[in-house]
Design a protein around this motif. Sequence first.
Motif, PDB file in Angstrom:
ATOM      1  N   LYS A  37       0.858  -1.180   0.000  1.00  0.00           N
ATOM      2  CA  LYS A  37       0.000   0.000   0.000  1.00  0.00           C
ATOM      3  C   LYS A  37       0.893   1.228   0.000  1.00  0.00           C
ATOM      4  O   LYS A  37       1.785   1.358   0.829  1.00  0.00           O
ATOM      5  CB  LYS A  37      -0.885   0.029   1.246  1.00  0.00           C
ATOM      6  N   ALA A  42      -2.085   8.719  -4.724  1.00  0.00           N
ATOM      7  CA  ALA A  42      -3.231   8.448  -5.601  1.00  0.00           C
ATOM      8  C   ALA A  42      -3.816   9.743  -6.154  1.00  0.00           C
ATOM      9  O   ALA A  42      -3.873  10.762  -5.465  1.00  0.00           O
ATOM     10  CB  ALA A  42      -4.312   7.686  -4.839  1.00  0.00           C
ATOM     11  N   LYS A  46      -9.020   7.841  -7.668  1.00  0.00           N
ATOM     12  CA  LYS A  46      -8.308   6.652  -8.152  1.00  0.00           C
ATOM     13  C   LYS A  46      -7.709   5.809  -7.029  1.00  0.00           C
ATOM     14  O   LYS A  46      -6.887   4.938  -7.284  1.00  0.00           O
ATOM     15  CB  LYS A  46      -7.182   7.063  -9.114  1.00  0.00           C
ATOM     16  N   ASN A  47      -8.117   6.048  -5.780  1.00  0.00           N
ATOM     17  CA  ASN A  47      -7.577   5.263  -4.669  1.00  0.00           C
ATOM     18  C   ASN A  47      -8.146   3.850  -4.673  1.00  0.00           C
ATOM     19  O   ASN A  47      -9.198   3.593  -5.242  1.00  0.00           O
ATOM     20  CB  ASN A  47      -7.854   5.966  -3.336  1.00  0.00           C
ATOM     21  N   ASP A  48      -7.449   2.925  -4.026  1.00  0.00           N
ATOM     22  CA  ASP A  48      -7.840   1.521  -4.046  1.00  0.00           C
ATOM     23  C   ASP A  48      -8.766   1.101  -2.914  1.00  0.00           C
ATOM     24  O   ASP A  48      -9.386   0.055  -2.994  1.00  0.00           O
ATOM     25  CB  ASP A  48      -6.597   0.622  -4.026  1.00  0.00           C
ATOM     26  N   CYS A  49      -8.858   1.851  -1.858  1.00  0.00           N
ATOM     27  CA  CYS A  49      -9.703   1.421  -0.743  1.00  0.00           C
ATOM     28  C   CYS A  49     -10.169   2.634   0.046  1.00  0.00           C
ATOM     29  O   CYS A  49      -9.891   3.766  -0.322  1.00  0.00           O
ATOM     30  CB  CYS A  49      -8.936   0.446   0.143  1.00  0.00           C
ATOM     31  N   ALA A  57     -13.512   2.624  -2.353  1.00  0.00           N
ATOM     32  CA  ALA A  57     -12.428   2.845  -3.304  1.00  0.00           C
ATOM     33  C   ALA A  57     -12.903   3.845  -4.355  1.00  0.00           C
ATOM     34  O   ALA A  57     -14.076   3.916  -4.679  1.00  0.00           O
ATOM     35  CB  ALA A  57     -12.044   1.531  -3.967  1.00  0.00           C
ATOM     36  N   ILE A  70      -2.854   3.461  -3.039  1.00  0.00           N
ATOM     37  CA  ILE A  70      -2.979   2.586  -4.198  1.00  0.00           C
ATOM     38  C   ILE A  70      -2.018   1.425  -3.973  1.00  0.00           C
ATOM     39  O   ILE A  70      -1.002   1.577  -3.301  1.00  0.00           O
ATOM     40  CB  ILE A  70      -2.677   3.307  -5.544  1.00  0.00           C
ATOM     41  N   ALA A  71      -2.360   0.289  -4.523  1.00  0.00           N
ATOM     42  CA  ALA A  71      -1.498  -0.890  -4.404  1.00  0.00           C
ATOM     43  C   ALA A  71      -0.460  -0.838  -5.524  1.00  0.00           C
ATOM     44  O   ALA A  71      -0.805  -0.681  -6.689  1.00  0.00           O
ATOM     45  CB  ALA A  71      -2.329  -2.160  -4.507  1.00  0.00           C
TER      46      ALA A  71
END
Length: 91
Positions: A37, A42, A46-49, A57, A70-71
Amino acid sequence: MKSTKHAVSTALASLLALGSLTLQAEAVAGDKADVEKCYGVAKAGKNDCKTLSNACAGHAGTDNQKDAFIALPAGTCERIVGGSLEAPAGM
């Protein structure tokens, strides 16, 4: 006769293509151990969670929001300006 052969050929090609996409997705999913992470890099939306300010997300309100991550492949985050492997306090 010709249209039947064409339909069967198209269906077969589609199945082969779908199978290769499935294998590719499984290969990517299998590499989760090589992902980290990266907070603070980000783009907005566009963030992942989830973040401190939202629960989904893709809802980061601003670019480089400190609590949005972001991953990324392991070892990448530390090379990005503003990237952090740790969440801000309170997360």
